[in-house]
Structure formats: C-alpha cells, structure tokens
Design a protein around this motif. Structure first.
Motif, mmCIF file in Angstrom:
data_model
loop_
_atom_site.group_PDB
_atom_site.id
_atom_site.type_symbol
_atom_site.label_atom_id
_atom_site.label_comp_id
_atom_site.label_asym_id
_atom_site.label_seq_id
_atom_site.Cartn_x
_atom_site.Cartn_y
_atom_site.Cartn_z
ATOM 1 N N MET A 102 0.803 -1.330 0.101
ATOM 2 C CA MET A 102 -0.080 -0.021 -0.233
ATOM 3 C C MET A 102 0.951 1.267 -0.055
ATOM 4 N N PRO A 103 1.107 2.134 -1.033
ATOM 5 C CA PRO A 103 1.599 3.490 -1.260
ATOM 6 C C PRO A 103 1.130 4.144 -0.179
ATOM 7 N N PRO A 104 1.929 4.800 0.559
ATOM 8 C CA PRO A 104 1.507 5.946 1.687
ATOM 9 C C PRO A 104 0.425 6.952 1.206
ATOM 10 N N GLU A 105 0.854 7.400 -0.163
ATOM 11 C CA GLU A 105 -0.356 8.521 -0.862
ATOM 12 C C GLU A 105 -1.659 7.939 -1.020
ATOM 13 N N THR A 106 -1.596 6.419 -1.227
ATOM 14 C CA THR A 106 -2.948 5.744 -1.164
ATOM 15 C C THR A 106 -3.727 5.801 0.109
ATOM 16 N N TRP A 107 -3.005 5.464 1.221
ATOM 17 C CA TRP A 107 -3.522 5.521 2.594
ATOM 18 C C TRP A 107 -4.051 6.892 2.941
ATOM 19 N N ARG A 108 -3.101 7.690 2.592
ATOM 20 C CA ARG A 108 -3.329 9.266 3.005
ATOM 21 C C ARG A 108 -4.655 9.620 2.547
ATOM 22 N N ARG A 109 -4.653 9.511 0.939
ATOM 23 C CA ARG A 109 -5.971 9.935 0.113
ATOM 24 C C ARG A 109 -7.424 9.308 0.588
ATOM 25 N N VAL A 110 -7.262 8.142 0.932
ATOM 26 C CA VAL A 110 -8.504 7.362 1.323
ATOM 27 C C VAL A 110 -8.948 8.089 2.683
ATOM 28 N N ILE A 152 -8.136 -3.548 1.570
ATOM 29 C CA ILE A 152 -8.983 -2.257 1.740
ATOM 30 C C ILE A 152 -8.282 -1.798 3.231
ATOM 31 N N ALA A 153 -7.320 -1.837 3.618
ATOM 32 C CA ALA A 153 -6.978 -1.518 5.033
ATOM 33 C C ALA A 153 -7.283 -0.092 4.953
ATOM 34 N N PRO A 154 -7.054 1.109 4.263
ATOM 35 C CA PRO A 154 -7.224 2.481 4.529
ATOM 36 C C PRO A 154 -8.754 2.477 4.564
ATOM 37 N N TYR A 155 -9.603 2.008 3.694
ATOM 38 C CA TYR A 155 -10.927 2.238 3.821
ATOM 39 C C TYR A 155 -11.615 1.489 5.103
ATOM 40 N N ALA A 156 -11.426 0.224 5.301
ATOM 41 C CA ALA A 156 -11.851 -0.360 6.662
ATOM 42 C C ALA A 156 -11.678 0.482 7.961
ATOM 43 N N ALA A 157 -10.268 0.970 7.790
ATOM 44 C CA ALA A 157 -9.708 1.653 9.057
ATOM 45 C C ALA A 157 -10.528 3.121 9.069
ATOM 46 N N SER A 158 -10.978 3.773 7.962
ATOM 47 C CA SER A 158 -11.493 5.104 7.973
ATOM 48 C C SER A 158 -13.034 4.802 8.423
ATOM 49 N N LYS A 159 -13.778 3.725 7.915
ATOM 50 C CA LYS A 159 -14.808 3.374 8.306
ATOM 51 C C LYS A 159 -15.015 3.051 9.509
ATOM 52 N N GLY A 160 -14.280 2.391 10.182
ATOM 53 C CA GLY A 160 -13.980 2.171 11.601
ATOM 54 C C GLY A 160 -14.092 3.213 12.368
#
Length: 251
Positions: A102-110, A152-160
């Motif tokens: 997972m690129p850091p920019e992908t994590w950050r954008r989500v 979907i780590a950033p998505y799930a983390a954001s929704k949690g």
C-alpha cells in the motif's frame, strides 16, 4: 401523526458526494420526503446533471478534504438558503492494494476523503446546529465499520473510525439537540462497485454470504436515511444502522 414523524418539509439538507450512487439516491429520498436538498461534490457539471433527478435541489461544489472550503461552503449555503437542519456526510472513496504494498499516498488519500472530509463537514455543520439547539447528522459508514477484508486497509480503518466519531459526537452534542447517527450500507450495485457486480465469482460469493442472497439497491437505503433525518429518530443518538441484507448479523 405517523406521517408527521417522517415529514421533512421545511428542512434544509446537505448531502456530500451526491452527484451519483448512494449519495444521489439519499438526496432524492430526502427531497421526496419534503426537504430542500443541497447537492455537493467537486465537479460542478456532474452536480448540475444530478440536480435534474432531485426535486427542488440546489448545488454547492466544494472539496470536503479542504477545511477552508468546507467552512466557506457551509457558510454560503446558510447565507443563501437558511439554517442547515440535516447533514448526510456521504462522500467517500475506496482505493485497493495489498497491505504490504500500500503506497503511503493511497492510504493518505482515502483517509483525507473518508475521515478528514467527514470530520470537517460534521464540525462546520455541527457547531451551527449546536448553537441553534437542533440538527441531524448522518455519517455514512459501512459494513467495513465492523468487518475487515483483504486489500482495503485504509477504507476499513476509515469506516471503523467513523463509527467512533459518530459515537463521540453523540456524547458531546446530544444534550444540545443534535442527533448524530451512522448509516452503514452493505454491498450495493453502484458505479463504484460495477467491476465487482460484473465479476461472477464475487457475486456468487456475495449471494452466499449475505442472508438476503443478493446485491443491495441504492433506493433501499432511503428509508433508514429518512428515519435518521426525521422527527421519528429524535431520541436515537450514536447508533449505526446496518442496511446490509443481514451480512453483519451472521457468520
């Protein structure tokens, strides 16, 4: 009396990310229940096209990830149309990649869209609602507020995180007459999920996993959204309503 509990006449509602998909369906449902709806997104042309599908709607184009733009946008909405009674914080994205790659920019954008953007909108609308002593805020969470899936780590983390943001804002604002609750969709057939809908293997898995045995239709979210926006939910605070065909109820 029962109809009055779900009547949104005389209210002003902002639905973020409402140029398509779930946001557009929720906007249409609130309008049909009597609310004047403000459609929001970044693309003014897409919003204008969406406006044709929502009776009496107006548009407000701004980027929810820009704190200053959110504050200015909500201030402009109230200056033009009066006090905001309902916020549906719907704008969200999902960018997939294996967690090891997972690129850091992908994590950050989500996170910027799904969490920061919701927070900025809740804060800007909520402080005005708290001052006036009334308001309804609906965060759009997900079955991934409760369940995890690969890639979907950033998505799930954001929704949690949205689940806990919803509860925390409830703890602060319920005493001021502001209801903060979450709507948690399951798997719906939308523009953003079209690749999965067209994948026979995924659809077969989904239909076996979900007790209802099918994909959801976006209009099936409207009833819960209207309930959370209407007087019927005046004593409902800090709750997450899963509209997921039973997915989170079973193993």
């Amino acid at each position: 009396m029962s109809r009055a509990l779900f009547d949104l006449s005389g209210t002003l509602a902002l639905v973020t990310g409402s140029s398509q998909g779930i946001g557009l369906a929720l906007a249409r449902g609130l309008a049909e229940a009597g609310a004047k709806v403000v459609l929001n997104g970044r693309d003014a042309a897409k919003l204008e096209a969406a406006r044709a599908h929502v009776p009496g709607a107006v548009t407000a184009a701004f980027d929810v990830t820009d704190h200053a733009a959110v504050e200015a946008g909500i201030a402009a909405i109230e200056a033009a149309h009066g006090p905001l009674h309902i916020l549906v914080a719907n704008a969200g994205i999902n960018l997939r990649a294996p967690s090891t790659e997972m690129p850091p920019e992908t994590w950050r954008r989500v996170m910027e869209v799904n969490l920061d953007g919701v927070w900025y909108c809740c804060q800007a609308a909520g402080k005005r609602m708290v001052h006036r002593g009334r308001g309804k805020i609906i965060t759009v969470c997900s079955v991934q507020s409760e369940l995890g899936r690969p890639t979907i780590a950033p998505y799930a983390a954001s929704k949690g995180a949205l689940r806990m943001l919803t509860r925390t804002l409830c703890a602060e604002w319920a005493r001021h007459g502001v209801n903060v609750n979450g709507l948690a969709p399951g798997y719906y057939d939308t523009e953003l999920t079209s690749a999965l809908v067209q994948d026979p293997a995924f659809t077969e898995w989904l239909c076996k996993r979900v007790p209802a045995g099918r994909w959801g239709r976006v209009e099936e979210l409207i009833g819960a959204a209207v309930f959370l926006a209407a007087p019927a939910s005046d004593f409902v605070h800090g709750q997450l309503i899963f509209v997921d065909g039973g997915m989170t109820a079973v193993v």
